[in-house]
Every structure is written in structure tokens, then in C-alpha cells.
Design an enzyme around this catalytic site. Structure first.
Site, PDB file in Angstrom:
ATOM      1  N   ASN A  10     -42.488  30.654  68.106  1.00 23.36           N
ATOM      2  CA  ASN A  10     -41.347  31.299  67.469  1.00 23.36           C
ATOM      3  C   ASN A  10     -40.147  30.402  67.728  1.00 23.36           C
ATOM      4  OD1 ASN A  10     -39.259  32.917  66.643  1.00 23.36           O
ATOM      5  ND2 ASN A  10     -39.793  34.673  67.923  1.00 23.36           N
ATOM      6  N   ARG A  69     -44.117  32.231  63.713  1.00 25.82           N
ATOM      7  CA  ARG A  69     -43.317  33.339  63.204  1.00 25.82           C
ATOM      8  C   ARG A  69     -42.239  32.764  62.292  1.00 25.82           C
ATOM      9  NH1 ARG A  69     -38.424  36.279  65.531  1.00 25.82           N
ATOM     10  NH2 ARG A  69     -38.433  38.273  64.443  1.00 25.82           N
ATOM     11  N   HIS A 158     -38.496  42.233  61.290  1.00 31.34           N
ATOM     12  CA  HIS A 158     -39.256  42.854  62.400  1.00 31.34           C
ATOM     13  C   HIS A 158     -40.521  43.509  61.860  1.00 31.34           C
ATOM     14  CE1 HIS A 158     -35.293  43.537  64.868  1.00 31.34           C
ATOM     15  NE2 HIS A 158     -35.830  42.370  65.155  1.00 31.34           N
ATOM     16  N   ARG A 219     -24.842  41.806  66.464  1.00 32.48           N
ATOM     17  CA  ARG A 219     -24.620  41.944  65.017  1.00 32.48           C
ATOM     18  C   ARG A 219     -24.074  43.329  64.695  1.00 32.48           C
ATOM     19  NH1 ARG A 219     -30.548  40.545  63.478  1.00 32.48           N
ATOM     20  NH2 ARG A 219     -30.765  38.914  65.045  1.00 32.48           N
ATOM     21  N   GLU A 362     -45.486  41.323  69.371  1.00 30.29           N
ATOM     22  CA  GLU A 362     -45.497  40.543  68.130  1.00 30.29           C
ATOM     23  C   GLU A 362     -46.428  39.342  68.248  1.00 30.29           C
ATOM     24  OE1 GLU A 362     -41.200  40.998  68.504  1.00 30.29           O
ATOM     25  OE2 GLU A 362     -41.088  40.846  66.327  1.00 30.29           O
TER      26      GLU A 362
END
Ligand code: ADP
Length: 376
Positions: A10, A69, A158, A219, A362
Site C-alpha cells: 500500500n 492497494r 474503503h 479531512r 484489508e
């Protein structure tokens, strides 16, 4: 014989997360993160990968594929895809849609392919699970031609986590995935919510980019688009200034000066008003989404909390669903407050909606997708 393994990569702009996973036994053989790429000891992604290989050494034995990813799959890429030169070109074409995320992923892919040229490299997209959102959920109510010309829609992110966690919830409850209406709350540094019926998402909070929806670590989540035009036109901020502010200087850190919820709670306890407001805004937004998804679903069988905050912060879980008994949601305070690492129920015995905590994984989900892809 060594069990087959997948190296999961990732790659971000300044960090590279990696894991070696045995998908068949769901074992994490090794994992880690190389941080601060571009500074001092690790000048670039090439150097970062060399550090990874040093650290992994013998763990690489048995690796049959590399799973990458990739945040944004754009309008067309959704199933896992074999990475070849043509796919890299496509990913580069998608960079304007995800300028902060896709270019560093491509960089990671390129150095990994050079280092491991004989293994299949597979891209797994964070948008994939949400590719078939119903049009009413995927469509922004803006000029249709503009939207089509620029591929503007709700993509959602996600996705690997939302899919994995919703499947795990069904497994934990011992009921078919097809029978469940679910809300999944992925609350990490990035945060997103999804509503899922029978294993298929019907809405999710992130949009064209991972900026929409819940309040996150740095964010803003949902914001009146008028704020953006106002800042550019009147406050003299450039588009880059606005983007940087919304991505890095907003959310819980922007309001409360701290991204880590453990520290945020300490500051609240010490009487820090800014930290208190940050937390309140975060919870308020989360409750709004839960309410919205309850209305979309009509009734909800299971609500699942996952990721760093969702798995560990019992206060967030309590405050997210407090006072919702008449909506069918009631926590067991003791279960909620008990720390744990495994999947667990935290709702009261007679709560019509079951509330779960399920650790996301993940890396495992990407490794499984890779193996499945390589074998077919
Ligand atoms: P990412 O989105 O970067 O993958 P994670 O899902 O790992 O992030 O979530 C990281 C966040 O989880 C941290 O910033 C912190 O706020 C929160 N967190 C981690 N551990 C705890 C804990 N024990 N209690 C409360 N919050 C925690």
C-alpha cells in the site's frame, strides 16, 4: 511445503505499508510501514522497497503474487486486475481523479514490478465494492453533461474494508450475508459509512474523492461547496490551498489540534474546549449518517464499528448510538467498555439491532482477492 503467501503493498506519497499474508490460514506473517519516504535515510520508493525486502528476508519464501492497494479505479476498473504496462497507463490517466493517492500507488507498483518481475502483480481497488451503487446513490445532482464528460459520480472508498467487515459480520452472527441489512462504520484516520443490503452496498459516505462524508482525522468530510468558491473568490486562496486545507488541516485535527483520539480524550478531560468541540462535531456527523442510513434501510439488523477508532474507542461507539433505543439500537455498556481484539457483540441482549465491533483486515482481503484472481 510453505503455504502460499501474498505480499500486499500500500504505497502512499511518503509511506509504504506492506504485509506478507497467508490467505488460506488468514495468517499475517509479517507487516510494517516505512515512513518519511523522501527524507534522509529513505530518499525514494525504490529505497523504501529495499528496506522492506531487508526486513522481510525469509518471509518472502512462498510468495506467489503481489497485491497492490489502489485507491481509485475510476469509472471502469473495479475487479482485481493484472498489472501490465497498459494498466499502468490507465492508472496514470486516472491520476487527475485521485491526485493525492494514485500517483504514489503507481510509483509503488513500478518499483515492486522491477524488483519482483517474475511474480504476478495485481491491483485491488478501494472503489471496487461500490462500483454498482444504485444510480440514485451514485449520482450527484449536477449538470448531467458535465458529470458525464468528467466522470463525476460517487465512487466510494474503503471498499475492501466495508466488504470484508460486512462478510465477517454475517459469519460472526452465523447467518447468510444475503439476509442482512447492515451499516458499517469504518472509523480510522480516514472514515466512511456504508449501508449494505444482502452483501451489496446501497450507499456510502465518500464520493468522487475520499473527502466527502464523515468528519475524519484531518479531512473535513461534508462541506457546503459554496465554502470552496467563497475561499477561492474572496479569501484569495488557490485551489491547492483549499485542497490542502480540506485534506490536512481540517477534521478533528483542524478543530481540536490532535488526530489521535486517545490524546483527544485526555485533552477533553483536561478541559480543552477546542478538543471538546472537535469531538462533538465528529459525533454529530456520525449520528447524522447513522440516522440517514436507518431511513434508507428501513430497519437495520447489524451495525458494525471497525478501524482504529471504531475498534478501540468505546466512548465514540457509545456516543454514536446513545439515545437510539426507540430506533432499535441499544448497547450493553459493559460489553462496549470491555477492550478486546476479536470480533465481538456490544449491543444489549434484547436490542433489535445487533451492534458489533469487528477488526478490519484489508491486507487479508487483498491477499485473498489476489489469490482468487491468479487462480482463475
Ligand atoms: P488509517 O486510516 O490510517 O488506517 P487506523 O484505522 O489505524 O488508521 O486508525 C488510526 C486512528 O485510530 C488513530 O489516529 C487513533 O485516533 C485511533 N486509535 C487507535 N488506537 C486507539 C485507541 N486505543 N483508542 C482510541 N483511538 C484509537
Amino acid at each position: 511445503m510453505t503455504a502460499r503467501r501474498v505480499l500486499v503493498v500500500n504505497s502512499g506519497s511518503s509511506s509504504l505499508k506492506y504485509a506478507v499474508v497467508e490467505p488460506d490460514s488468514a495468517t499475517m506473517v509479517a507487516d510494517g510501514t516505512i515512513e518519511r519516504i523522501g527524507e534522509g535515510q529513505v530518499p525514494d520508493h525504490d529505497a523504501a522497497l529495499r528496506v522492506v525486502f531487508d526486513e522481510l528476508a525469509d518471509d518472502m519464501a512462498g510468495v506467489v503474487a503481489v497485491g497492490h492497494r489502489v485507491v481509485h479505479g475510476g469509472p471502469h476498473l473495479h475487479a482485481p486486475a493484472l498489472i501490465d504496462d497498459a494498466l499502468i497507463d490507465t492508472l496514470e490517466d486516472l491520476s487527475p481523479l485521485a491526485p493525492l493517492h494514485n500517483p504514489p500507488a503507481v510509483l509503488g507498483i513500478e518499483v515492486a514490478r522491477k524488483a519482483l518481475p517474475d511474480l504476478p502483480h495485481v491491483a485491488v481497488f478501494d472503489t471496487a465494492f461500490f462500483h454498482d451503487l444504485p444510480p440514485a446513490a451514485a449520482t450527484y445532482a449536477i449538470d448531467r453533461e458535465v458529470a458525464e464528460r468528467w466522470d463525476i459520480r460517487r465512487y466510494g472508498f474503503h471498499g475492501t474494508s466495508h466488504q470484508y467487515v460486512s462478510e465477517q459480520a454475517a459469519e460472526f452472527l452465523g447467518v447468510p450475508l444475503q439476509s442482512l441489512s447492515q451499516i458499517v462504520l469504518h472509523l480510522g484516520n480516514g472514515a466512511s459509512a456504508s449501508a449494505i443490503v444482502g452483501g451489496r452496498p446501497i450507499d456510502t459516505s465518500m464520493g468522487l474523492t475520499p473527502m466527502e462524508g464523515l468528519v475524519m482525522g484531518t479531512r473535513s468530510g461534508d462541506i457546503d461547496p459554496g465554502v470552496l468558491t467563497y475561499l477561492v473568490r474572496t479569501a484569495g486562496m488557490s485551489v491547492e490551498d483549499v485542497e490542502e486545507m480540506l485534506n490536512r488541516r481540517s477534521g478533528v485535527r483542524g478543530l481540536g489540534g490532535e488526530i489521535d483520539f486517545r490524546v483527544l480524550h485526555q485533552r477533553i478531560d483536561a478541559g480543552d474546549e477546542a478538543a471538546r468541540l472537535a469531538y462533538d462535531v465528529y459525533i454529530h456527523r456520525l449520528r447524522k449518517y447513522i440516522g440517514a442510513y436507518l431511513a434508507l434501510l428501513g430497519s437495520v439488523d447489524v451495525i458494525t464499528f471497525t478501524a482504529g477508532v471504531g475498534e478501540n474507542d468505546s466512548a465514540v461507539r457509545r456516543d454514536a448510538v446513545s439515545g437510539m433505543t426507540t430506533l432499535g439500537i441499544e448497547l450493553d455498556e459493559h460489553l462496549n467498555a470491555s477492550p478486546g481484539r476479536a470480533a465481538r457483540r456490544i449491543s444489549a441482549q434484547d436490542s433489535p439491532t445487533t451492534v458489533l465491533v469487528i477488526p478490519t483486515n484489508e491486507e487479508l482481503a487483498i491477499a485473498r482477492a489476489c489469490v482468487q484472481f491468479v487462480e482463475n
